[in-house]
Scaffold this active site. Structure first.
Site, PDB file in Angstrom:
ATOM      1  N   THR A  39       0.817  -1.210   0.000  1.00 54.16           N
ATOM      2  CA  THR A  39       0.000   0.000   0.000  1.00 54.16           C
ATOM      3  C   THR A  39       0.860   1.273   0.000  1.00 54.16           C
ATOM      4  O   THR A  39       1.892   1.334   0.672  1.00 54.16           O
ATOM      5  CB  THR A  39      -0.913   0.010   1.244  1.00 54.16           C
ATOM      6  OG1 THR A  39      -1.622  -1.227   1.273  1.00 54.16           O
ATOM      7  CG2 THR A  39      -1.896   1.160   1.222  1.00 54.16           C
ATOM      8  N   SER A  64      -6.487  -0.038  -2.635  1.00 53.06           N
ATOM      9  CA  SER A  64      -7.168  -1.152  -3.295  1.00 53.06           C
ATOM     10  C   SER A  64      -6.555  -1.422  -4.667  1.00 53.06           C
ATOM     11  O   SER A  64      -6.480  -2.563  -5.108  1.00 53.06           O
ATOM     12  CB  SER A  64      -8.656  -0.825  -3.472  1.00 53.06           C
ATOM     13  OG  SER A  64      -9.257  -0.647  -2.216  1.00 53.06           O
ATOM     14  N   GLN A  96     -24.565  -6.000  22.744  1.00 54.59           N
ATOM     15  CA  GLN A  96     -25.987  -5.812  23.046  1.00 54.59           C
ATOM     16  C   GLN A  96     -26.443  -6.752  24.167  1.00 54.59           C
ATOM     17  O   GLN A  96     -27.192  -6.364  25.061  1.00 54.59           O
ATOM     18  CB  GLN A  96     -26.815  -6.044  21.767  1.00 54.59           C
ATOM     19  CG  GLN A  96     -28.238  -5.541  21.847  1.00 54.59           C
ATOM     20  CD  GLN A  96     -28.308  -4.013  21.961  1.00 54.59           C
ATOM     21  OE1 GLN A  96     -27.355  -3.321  21.645  1.00 54.59           O
ATOM     22  NE2 GLN A  96     -29.425  -3.506  22.443  1.00 54.59           N
ATOM     23  N   GLU A 123      -5.644  -6.454   3.727  1.00 55.87           N
ATOM     24  CA  GLU A 123      -5.483  -7.543   2.738  1.00 55.87           C
ATOM     25  C   GLU A 123      -6.627  -7.556   1.717  1.00 55.87           C
ATOM     26  O   GLU A 123      -7.080  -8.612   1.285  1.00 55.87           O
ATOM     27  CB  GLU A 123      -5.342  -8.881   3.436  1.00 55.87           C
ATOM     28  CG  GLU A 123      -4.133  -8.863   4.343  1.00 55.87           C
ATOM     29  CD  GLU A 123      -3.401 -10.167   4.415  1.00 55.87           C
ATOM     30  OE1 GLU A 123      -3.546 -10.967   3.488  1.00 55.87           O
ATOM     31  OE2 GLU A 123      -2.688 -10.347   5.398  1.00 55.87           O
TER      32      GLU A 123
END
Ligand SMILES: Cc1cc2nc3c(=O)[nH]c(=O)nc-3n(C[C@H](O)[C@H](O)[C@H](O)COP(=O)(O)OP(=O)(O)OC[C@H]3O[C@@H](n4cnc5c(N)ncnc54)[C@H](O)[C@@H]3O)c2cc1C
Length: 388
Positions: A131, A137, A343, A370
């Site tokens: 990256t 992406s 919750q 990834e």
């Protein structure tokens, strides 16, 4: 011979699961997790301890001081670590990420002998940098360049969001070696770089939502010189090696997600049996118990997708579609199940001391790194279209 999908672990795999669970119960304590979540530091001692017991080198061959198992066994370990604690689990399981996989497939003997044993036995950590600030992406073009100068390569550029950036002893960098290649991904190569090489500067990022003991950083590469022998595999094949790598490593991210979801589910299940309201355990209220049943179903479905993908991989029948389904589905249910668990705990679920909020914060990364969920869906559709 008919080869069937394995639906149950072998006795040996069950033994591995038992051993890693025992280790995590003892060493991945909630107190340690809270401490490292706050400190944002890599748990080096824990990583070394896990490595000594072989839990960080499941897939590394015995010739290189690993355990010589496959991806299924690796996923068992990763799942258990993240079940015990999502942040410590992610950090420890990513301590020696990717370099052994890349070098075992494409490295020279010298590269393998230098890097893999110390990564297997916990004496070293690694990073793999694809990256960039402008390319996440889409890594089909890299702004980081490697230019040949005599017997050396000179690397310039920047990498972003790199796991272990500031602690890694060995790094692999994806660089553009042929800026004129069409398409551009045919002009990319991987280079091995060692910590301390002049021109390599790492900066640690702070304030991540989750997996805080897992170090993430930026790399500045400024006239970084590496010898020709540090090229990994063939020139201009780096992009293909990266895709091939992700077919396996994305399955371990799915295993992280399954473990995080399983850990959160178990905590919520126990709590619902003991927490009383209106004179009865909250488990007696169908709104709570049905939620728990649905959580269990989701985790089991994610686990089946994950181990199917891992099993196919181990059989040499690598399926990018199975890998992407496992990662996209498991990471989504990790988000849902950790949310459901909070919750079930009510207000206590919102407090750090009760740990579930950490599970939820950590789960999010599995939808991002990834390859985001959207990238997994593109892969799934690509294969669906090809086979239609
Ligand atoms: C904690 C952490 C650790 C990481 N570790 C590493 C590492 O070790 N090595 C490494 O190289 N990288 C690493 N990364 C980077 C990670 O892989 C990227 O963040 C990821 O691939 C997404 O890239 P991006 O952040 O640039 O988002 P972008 O690519 O800018 O995407 C932004 C959004 O747009 C969507 N999008 C983009 N293109 C499309 C499309 N064609 N169709 C539909 N949606 C689309 C994405 O899915 C996303 O939702 C890490 C990231 C984090 C946060």
């Amino acid at each position: 011979m008919v080869r069937q999908v394995q639906f149950e672990f072998t006795d040996e795999q069950k033994e591995i699961k038992k051993a890693i669970r025992e280790f995590c119960t003892k060493d991945f304590t909630p107190e340690l997790a809270l401490e490292y979540d706050q400190k944002e530091e890599f748990p080096m001692e824990l990583y070394k301890k896990a490595a000594e017991l072989g839990f960080t080198s499941m897939r590394i061959p015995q010739d290189y001081e690993g355990q010589g198992y496959g991806l299924v066994e690796d996923c068992i370990v990763v799942e258990e670590m993240c079940r015990a604690d999502p942040s410590l689990g992610a950090a420890v399981s990513l301590g020696n990420l990717m370099i052994p996989d890349i070098l075992l497939k494409h490295g020279t003997d010298a590269q393998k002998e230098k890097c893999i044993p110390p990564l297997a036995n916990g004496d070293a950590t690694s990073a793999a940098a694809f990256t960039e600030p402008e390319h996440g992406s889409d890594i089909t073009r890299m702004d980081t360049t490697a230019v040949k100068s005599g017997n050396e390569w000179v690397i310039n550029g920047a990498k972003e969001f790199i796991t272990n950036a500031s602690i890694a002893d060995f790094l692999v960098l994806l660089c553009q070696t042929d800026p004129n290649a069409t398409p551009s991904h045919r002009g990319q190569s991987l280079f091995l770089v060692e910590k301390g090489t002049p021109g390599l500067e790492a900066t640690k990022l702070h304030g991540k939502m989750g997996i805080r003991p897992c170090i993430t950083g930026s790399l500045a590469l400024s006239d970084l010189k590496v010898p020709g022998s540090n090229l990994v595999g063939e020139l201009n094949k780096g992009f293909y090696y990266a895709l091939e790598l992700f077919d396996g490593t994305r399955i371990t991210v799915a295993a992280q997600a399954v473990g995080m979801a399983q850990g959160a589910f178990e905590r919520a299940f126990q709590y619902a049996k003991t927490r009383k309201q209106f004179g009865a355990p909250i488990m007696n209220f169908q709104a709570v118990s049905f939620r728990l049943a649905e959580m269990a179903m989701k985790v089991e479905a994610a686990r089946l997708l994950t181990y199917k993908a891992a099993w196919l991989y181990d059989q040499g029948r690598v399926s990018p579609m199975a890998t992407s389904m496992a990662k996209a589905y498991s990471s989504r249910i990790a988000m849902e199940v950790t949310d459901d668990a909070i919750q079930v705990y009510g207000g206590y679920g919102y407090l750090a001391d009760y740990h579930l909020e950490r599970f939820h914060r950590c789960a999010k990364i599995t939808e991002i790194y990834e390859g985001t969920t959207e990238m997994q869906k593109l892969t799934i559709l690509n294969y669906l279209m090809k086979s239609s």
